[in-house]
Design a protein around this motif. Structure first.
Motif, short mmCIF file in Angstrom:
data_model
loop_
_atom_site.label_atom_id
_atom_site.label_comp_id
_atom_site.label_asym_id
_atom_site.label_seq_id
_atom_site.Cartn_x
_atom_site.Cartn_y
_atom_site.Cartn_z
N ASP A 8 0.83 -1.21 0.00
CA ASP A 8 0.00 0.00 0.00
C ASP A 8 0.85 1.26 0.00
O ASP A 8 0.55 2.23 -0.70
CB ASP A 8 -0.96 0.01 1.19
CG ASP A 8 -2.10 -0.97 1.03
OD1 ASP A 8 -2.43 -1.33 -0.13
OD2 ASP A 8 -2.67 -1.39 2.06
N LYS A 11 2.16 1.70 -3.50
CA LYS A 11 1.13 2.23 -4.41
C LYS A 11 0.86 3.71 -4.14
O LYS A 11 0.56 4.45 -5.08
CB LYS A 11 -0.17 1.43 -4.28
CG LYS A 11 -0.07 0.02 -4.84
CD LYS A 11 -1.40 -0.70 -4.86
CE LYS A 11 -1.92 -0.91 -3.45
NZ LYS A 11 -3.14 -1.72 -3.40
N ARG A 15 2.27 6.12 -7.98
CA ARG A 15 0.94 6.04 -8.59
C ARG A 15 0.97 6.19 -10.10
O ARG A 15 0.03 5.80 -10.77
CB ARG A 15 0.03 7.13 -8.01
CG ARG A 15 -0.34 6.91 -6.58
CD ARG A 15 -1.28 8.00 -6.14
NE ARG A 15 -0.57 9.26 -6.09
CZ ARG A 15 -0.34 9.93 -4.98
NH1 ARG A 15 -0.80 9.52 -3.85
NH2 ARG A 15 0.33 11.06 -5.02
N ALA A 24 2.97 -2.81 -9.84
CA ALA A 24 1.74 -3.07 -9.08
C ALA A 24 0.93 -4.18 -9.74
O ALA A 24 0.39 -5.07 -9.07
CB ALA A 24 0.92 -1.80 -8.95
N ASN A 28 -0.15 -7.69 -8.02
CA ASN A 28 -1.56 -8.08 -7.98
C ASN A 28 -1.79 -9.44 -8.66
O ASN A 28 -2.79 -10.11 -8.38
CB ASN A 28 -2.44 -7.02 -8.64
CG ASN A 28 -2.59 -5.79 -7.77
OD1 ASN A 28 -2.61 -5.88 -6.55
ND2 ASN A 28 -2.68 -4.64 -8.40
#
Length: 146
Positions: A8, A11, A15, A24, A28
């Protein structure tokens, strides 16, 4: 080198930018991949889940930076600027690796944490962790030799 406490946090800092978005995306996708098999996203990022191995030399890269994301366990890693280490194995363009000896800053990495190792640095791992290794190009989203 940048140590992050969580995905987190990663991220929230990274961004934008194609390579960071792809990092990211790789994380995921962890539930969908096999261990010890490299996967790629485009031509700028490769990643895999693996058990960390104890290393006796520092490893550095020139075309890819390493990002480690710890899934289970933890390990002590040692990081140093390449300029402060002694070169013991010359750079190979085929593997994008060069090896060093010396001493660096020791960090304890734990489950959920991430670390970004820049190309001017080399890292040595102690083992005992399951982690995702992400290798992301520092070149502008493509390989110059293609």
């Amino acid at each position: 080198m940048l140590k992050l406490n969580s995905f987190d946090e990663f991220k929230s800092i990274f961004r934008t930018g194609k390579k960071w978005i792809r990092c990211a995306e790789a994380i995921n996708n962890i539930p969908n991949i096999q261990e010890n098999v490299y996967y790629s996203i485009g031509d700028s990022l490769a990643y895999m889940i693996t058990e960390s191995k104890a290393e006796d030399k520092f490893c550095g890269h020139r075309r890819y930076m390493d990002i480690f994301y710890y899934l289970e366990g933890g390990e002590e890693i040692e990081i140093a600027p390449k300029s402060e280490l002694e070169l013991v194995e010359k750079y190979s363009d085929e593997t994008d690796r060069e090896f060093f000896t010396g001493n660096g800053k020791k960090l304890d990495m734990k489950q959920g944490e991430m670390i970004i190792v820049e190309i001017n640095e080399a890292v040595k791992c102690s083992g005992n962790a399951k982690k995702v290794i992400i290798r992301v190009t520092v070149e502008d989203n493509y390989f110059l030799n293609k």
